[in-house]
Design a protein around this motif. Structure first.
Motif, short mmCIF file in Angstrom:
data_model
loop_
_atom_site.label_atom_id
_atom_site.label_comp_id
_atom_site.label_asym_id
_atom_site.label_seq_id
_atom_site.Cartn_x
_atom_site.Cartn_y
_atom_site.Cartn_z
N LYS A 145 0.84 -1.21 0.00
CA LYS A 145 0.00 0.00 0.00
C LYS A 145 0.87 1.25 0.00
CE LYS A 145 -4.55 -1.11 1.47
NZ LYS A 145 -5.70 -0.70 2.25
N TYR A 146 0.31 2.32 -0.56
CA TYR A 146 1.01 3.61 -0.61
C TYR A 146 0.06 4.69 -0.13
CZ TYR A 146 4.15 1.15 -3.82
OH TYR A 146 5.01 0.26 -4.39
N MET A 147 0.65 5.87 0.08
CA MET A 147 -0.19 7.03 0.38
C MET A 147 -0.39 7.79 -0.93
SD MET A 147 -1.89 8.89 2.46
CE MET A 147 -1.48 8.51 4.15
N PHE A 148 -1.64 8.07 -1.24
CA PHE A 148 -1.94 8.88 -2.42
C PHE A 148 -2.39 10.26 -1.94
CE2 PHE A 148 -2.22 4.54 -3.77
CZ PHE A 148 -1.66 4.55 -5.04
N VAL A 149 -1.79 11.29 -2.52
CA VAL A 149 -2.08 12.65 -2.06
C VAL A 149 -2.57 13.50 -3.23
CG1 VAL A 149 -1.12 14.67 -0.90
CG2 VAL A 149 -0.24 12.41 -0.35
N ASN A 150 -3.63 14.22 -3.00
CA ASN A 150 -4.09 15.17 -4.02
C ASN A 150 -3.30 16.46 -3.84
OD1 ASN A 150 -5.50 17.24 -5.42
ND2 ASN A 150 -7.29 15.88 -5.52
N THR A 201 -2.36 -2.08 9.77
CA THR A 201 -0.97 -2.55 9.76
C THR A 201 -0.02 -1.42 9.34
OG1 THR A 201 -1.78 -4.73 9.12
CG2 THR A 201 0.58 -4.36 8.87
N CYS A 202 -0.43 -0.68 8.30
CA CYS A 202 0.40 0.43 7.80
C CYS A 202 0.54 1.51 8.87
CB CYS A 202 -0.23 1.07 6.56
SG CYS A 202 -0.42 -0.05 5.18
N ILE A 203 -0.58 1.88 9.48
CA ILE A 203 -0.56 2.99 10.43
C ILE A 203 0.17 2.57 11.72
CG2 ILE A 203 -1.98 4.60 11.77
CD1 ILE A 203 -4.09 4.34 9.48
N ALA A 204 -0.17 1.39 12.23
CA ALA A 204 0.50 0.91 13.45
C ALA A 204 2.00 0.76 13.20
CB ALA A 204 -0.10 -0.42 13.89
N GLY A 205 2.35 0.25 12.02
CA GLY A 205 3.77 0.10 11.68
C GLY A 205 4.47 1.45 11.68
N GLY A 206 3.80 2.47 11.20
CA GLY A 206 4.35 3.82 11.18
C GLY A 206 4.60 4.35 12.58
N ALA A 301 5.78 2.82 7.00
CA ALA A 301 5.42 1.40 7.08
C ALA A 301 4.32 1.12 6.08
CB ALA A 301 4.96 1.03 8.47
N THR A 302 4.39 -0.05 5.46
CA THR A 302 3.31 -0.46 4.59
C THR A 302 3.02 -1.93 4.86
OG1 THR A 302 2.50 -0.53 2.33
CG2 THR A 302 4.79 -1.17 2.66
N VAL A 303 2.01 -2.43 4.20
CA VAL A 303 1.62 -3.81 4.45
C VAL A 303 1.92 -4.64 3.21
CG1 VAL A 303 -0.76 -3.35 3.73
CG2 VAL A 303 -0.30 -5.30 5.19
N GLN A 369 9.34 2.55 -0.43
CA GLN A 369 8.32 1.88 0.38
C GLN A 369 8.70 0.43 0.69
OE1 GLN A 369 4.81 3.48 1.54
NE2 GLN A 369 6.03 2.18 2.84
N TYR A 370 9.38 -0.24 -0.26
CA TYR A 370 9.74 -1.65 -0.05
C TYR A 370 10.67 -1.85 1.15
CZ TYR A 370 7.68 -3.13 -4.50
OH TYR A 370 6.81 -3.42 -5.51
N ASP A 371 11.34 -0.78 1.56
CA ASP A 371 12.23 -0.92 2.73
C ASP A 371 11.44 -0.96 4.03
OD1 ASP A 371 14.51 -1.02 1.27
OD2 ASP A 371 14.86 1.15 1.30
N TYR A 372 10.16 -0.68 3.96
CA TYR A 372 9.36 -0.61 5.19
C TYR A 372 8.12 -1.49 5.09
CZ TYR A 372 12.33 3.48 5.64
OH TYR A 372 13.42 4.31 5.70
N ILE A 373 8.32 -2.73 4.75
CA ILE A 373 7.18 -3.64 4.59
C ILE A 373 6.90 -4.39 5.89
CG2 ILE A 373 6.31 -5.70 3.40
CD1 ILE A 373 7.72 -4.87 0.93
N LYS A 374 5.62 -4.43 6.27
CA LYS A 374 5.21 -5.25 7.42
C LYS A 374 4.37 -6.40 6.89
CE LYS A 374 6.44 -2.63 11.02
NZ LYS A 374 7.42 -3.13 11.99
N ASN A 375 4.63 -7.58 7.38
CA ASN A 375 3.76 -8.70 7.06
C ASN A 375 2.72 -8.82 8.16
OD1 ASN A 375 4.29 -10.23 4.65
ND2 ASN A 375 6.33 -10.58 5.46
N ARG A 376 1.51 -9.13 7.78
CA ARG A 376 0.54 -9.46 8.82
C ARG A 376 0.97 -10.80 9.42
NH1 ARG A 376 -4.08 -8.81 4.62
NH2 ARG A 376 -2.26 -8.74 3.28
N PRO A 377 0.59 -11.10 10.67
CA PRO A 377 1.12 -12.30 11.31
C PRO A 377 0.99 -13.55 10.43
CG PRO A 377 -0.24 -11.08 12.85
CD PRO A 377 -0.37 -10.40 11.53
N MET A 378 2.11 -14.23 10.22
CA MET A 378 2.06 -15.44 9.39
C MET A 378 1.85 -16.66 10.28
SD MET A 378 4.80 -14.46 6.51
CE MET A 378 5.85 -13.66 7.68
N VAL A 379 0.65 -16.72 10.84
CA VAL A 379 0.30 -17.80 11.75
C VAL A 379 -0.95 -18.48 11.21
CG1 VAL A 379 1.30 -16.78 13.82
CG2 VAL A 379 -0.99 -16.10 13.12
N PRO A 380 -1.11 -19.77 11.48
CA PRO A 380 -2.27 -20.49 10.90
C PRO A 380 -3.61 -19.90 11.32
CG PRO A 380 -0.72 -22.03 11.94
CD PRO A 380 -0.24 -20.67 12.25
#
Lengths: 420, 299
Positions: A145-150, A201-206, A301-303, A369-380
């Motif tokens: 995800k990215y931030m889009f700004v007008n 995830t993006c906001i919490a990561g930030g 941070a992004t997801v 943005q790729y330097d700040y990627i968060k994965n959502r928990p990779m749990v079953p």
């Protein structure tokens, strides 16, 4: 005579039912036929996938039947067909491999993955295919995800710099609202759906927050996560976020932004092309794509929204399926179709053709943005946790609960699920 | 005597032969899956559980029945069922009475009224989702122009309103069914009785209360039974319009069943939800049927 006739008719009926059940599914032994399941929206278009597949068939003689369904239908389709191999190759979300692996629905492809040049693939994408040290899929659709700004709205308000932190963004949003440039400066996909968790995830990561620690132990109620959720709720209450965000998914966010009713929106890459499409957007040329803001604790941070390809347990042709997967995710194919989805291969980002097709601005934003990627928990148990989180977070956004209480409840739920 | 027995036997064989295909089909597609589901409730089929495949007895029933979630889901399901059945039956009766009158264009009106019912639920759900859209929905435009609201509202994003909006959408589609049923019953009423009542000095309200209503009671009962059962099982409209949100405000028993099975892979828990829903529907149907029988006897 009449009786005899009706008994005969009944028998015919019974046999015709029986015949229905044994519709032939045999394939010609000379040519292998694969069935593949893909998604309709975002990323590579249906035409792209069809073209890639036709090229594959031409090269190998292996026929692939393509099925496209909406994202929302993907999981149910996979679950009901994986055991019997109704589909050989499936496209899944990056949050599913752990669950599918534990449930034994997809094949372990660790040995096959080792033959690839994995160093050239983005780490986050590879990670999303792994569970307990093994690989269960091959990354294919690469997205964050990215931030889009007008920018035009910002300029109108006299703001010259794009916000780099959430504090700056909030201040800018307030100016935009006070000056009456836009009623609700920011919009999010905060409906009771997975997209809410992606945004969170993006906001919490930030804010420097994580959902699990290095050992996959839940850390849901960390002060950073609480602060992030608190800010989302505050921005809603201050009228800085569109209250209708609570019923929106990604497409609604896009249409709100494209209609000129928002200055800030978090969304996937596909928004870039759509907001600049004259047929569907009234803000062509006004919007910019940039990394999602952060705080003093994290720059951005992004997801990870990547989608890997997997082979179902029931597939009768795993070798051909793997051949097909590696073909459509190869550097050559990904470079050719980079207009709708950025490649997963690092080395392609310097190639002129890719930069031209995807757009210079997008490639530049992505490389940061790729330097700040968060994965959502990779749990079953992720899906069950996510369902619970969506409700709990929405309750906070609706003012029915506090951020701290909600995240404490989510933490308890995560611990309970982990122990099951 | 022997001839009679013989004939009887051959008739019996004939009858069995005739019903055997339906027995096979009913066993195959109703009874067998029901039994399989029952096994699911007692054997741990939650695919991610550490106790997968183990015998669990009634523990899943206990788990579901004691959970706060089940109570809330049941309450929301009942709310949806009762309110929408009430609206459909009431509105259906009113419209049927109107369409039972003779006035120019009534034939066309009777045809038009069926259209919503003919629309597939999938289309209906998507349609109303657009109508209620918080940003460009027609519903907002209508109310704003009528001066009833000051700004566009988020109808499906408000937990207090979302269920009501789904009820409106569902009632719009299903009221015509009630209309058709009532209309059919009304057409069967003997006009002479009304004439006699009129001669005896009964006004329109008395005629409606003492003649029409008792006559329509069995039809109303059929509609209520059918709709209650259908509504308890409703899933598609929730899936399309809100997906159980916002903040679970529209999460019903059926939606929870779906979530447990297809999102959480908890097939046992889902089976328990499905069984409990079926049980509630069975009990309700039994009560209705009893009431109907008693009504018939009294009548």
């Amino acid at each position: 005579m009449k009786k005899l006739l009706s008994i005969l008719l009944v028998l015919v009926l019974v046999f015709s039912f029986a015949a229905c059940g044994s519709t032939s599914t045999e394939t010609d032994s000379d040519s292998v036929e694969l069935n593949a399941l893909f998604m309709k929206q975002a990323g590579y278009s249906e035409e792209d996938v069809t073209a890639m597949t036709e090229a594959f068939t031409e090269e190998t003689g292996i026929k692939v039947n393509l099925n496209f369904v909406a994202y929302e239908e993907l999981e149910a389709k996979i679950l009901t067909s994986a055991e019997t191999g109704g589909y050989d190759v499936i496209l899944g979300d990056c949050i599913w491999p752990a669950q599918f692996a534990k449930a034994g629905l997809v094949l372990d492809v660790t040995d096959r993955v080792k033959e690839l040049d994995t160093d050239d693939i983005f780490e986050g994408a590879m990670q999303s295919c792994s569970y307990e040290g093994k690989y269960y899929g091959l990354p294919w659709l690469n997205d964050v995800k990215y931030m889009f700004v007008n920018k035009a709205m910002l300029e109108k308000a006299g703001i010259t710099e794009l916000p780099a932190t959430w504090d700056e963004l909030r201040a800018d949003a307030k100016i935009l609202k006070d000056k009456g440039i836009v009623e609700y400066p920011m919009v999010g996909c905060w409906s009771q759906a997975e997209c809410l968790i992606c945004d969170y995830t993006c906001i919490a990561g930030g804010f420097g927050g994580d959902f699990v620690d290095a050992d996959n132990n839940p850390t849901m109620n960390s002060p950073e996560n609480i602060a992030a959720l608190q800010m989302m709720s505050d921005m809603l209450n201050e009228g800085l976020v569109n209250p209708k965000s609570l019923e929106m998914i990604e497409d609604d966010v896009l249409s709100t932004f494209a209609a000129g009713n928002a200055a800030f929106a978090i969304n996937w890459t596909y928004q870039y092309n759509s907001m600049n499409d004259e047929a569907a957007s009234s803000v062509v040329g006004d919007g910019v794509i940039m990394p999602i803001p952060g705080t003093d604790k994290a720059k951005s941070a992004t997801v990870n929204g990547g989608m890997p390809l997997m082979i179902t347990k029931g597939s009768a042709h795993p070798d051909e399926a793997w051949q097909y997967m590696t073909y459509i995710s190869s550097k050559e194919v990904q470079a050719k179709y980079s207009a709708n989805a950025l490649p997963m291969w690092k080395s392609l980002y310097t190639e002129d053709s890719v930069i031209e097709a995807a757009g210079k601005e997008v490639v530049e934003a992505s490389l940061v943005q790729y330097d700040y990627i968060k994965n959502r928990p990779m749990v079953p148990y992720y899906n069950e946790l996510s369902t619970f989180m969506q409700t709990a977070i929405q309750k906070v956004l609706l003012g029915q609960d506090t951020a701290e209480a909600a995240l404490n409840a989510i933490q308890d739920k995560a611990l309970e699920l982990a122990a099951k | 005597m022997t001839k009679n027995v013989k004939r009887l036997k051959s008739e019996q064989t004939y009858a069995y032969a005739l019903i055997s295909p339906s027995v096979v089909i009913v066993l195959g597609i109703i009874i067998a899956p029901m039994l399989a589901t029952l096994v699911y409730t007692m054997l741990n089929n939650n695919m991610l559980s550490g106790h997968y495949g183990e015998f669990s007895g009634l523990s899943f029933f206990k788990e579901v029945l004691t959970s706060h979630e089940f109570g809330s889901d049941l309450f929301r399901t009942l709310y949806f069922t009762i309110v929408s059945t009430f609206i459909e039956t009431g509105l259906g009766l009113a419209i049927a009475l109107l369409l039972n009158e003779k006035f120019p264009g009534v034939g066309i009106l009777r045809c038009i009224i069926i259209i919503p019912w003919a629309i597939p639920t999938v289309v209906n759900g998507s349609l109303w989702k657009l109508i209620f859209n918080g940003q460009y929905g027609v519903f907002n435009a209508l109310l704003l122009n009528a001066g009833l609201i000051n700004q566009y509202e988020s109808w499906l994003g408000d937990p207090k309103l979302a269920m009501l909006m789904i009820i409106i959408a569902d009632s719009w589609k299903m009221t015509p069914l009630a209309v058709i049923f009532f209309l059919a019953a009304l057409q069967g009423i003997n006009a002479d009785t009304y004439e006699a009542a009129r001669v005896d000095g009964a006004g329109p309200f008395r005629r409606f209360y003492y003649l029409t209503l008792p006559y329509l009671a069995p039809t109303a009962m059929i509609i209520i039974v059918m709709r209650t059962v259908e509504k308890f099982k409703a899933f598609d409209i929730f899936y399309l319009m809100t997906r159980g949100g916002p903040a679970n405000a529209t999460k019903t028993l059926m939606y929870s069943t779906y979530l447990e099975a297809f999102t959480n892979l908890n097939y046992s828990t889902a089976a328990v939800y499905a069984y409990l829903t079926a049980l509630i529907v069975a009990v309700l149907t039994l009560i209705y049927v009893r009431m109907m029988k008693r009504g018939e006897l009294n009548g």
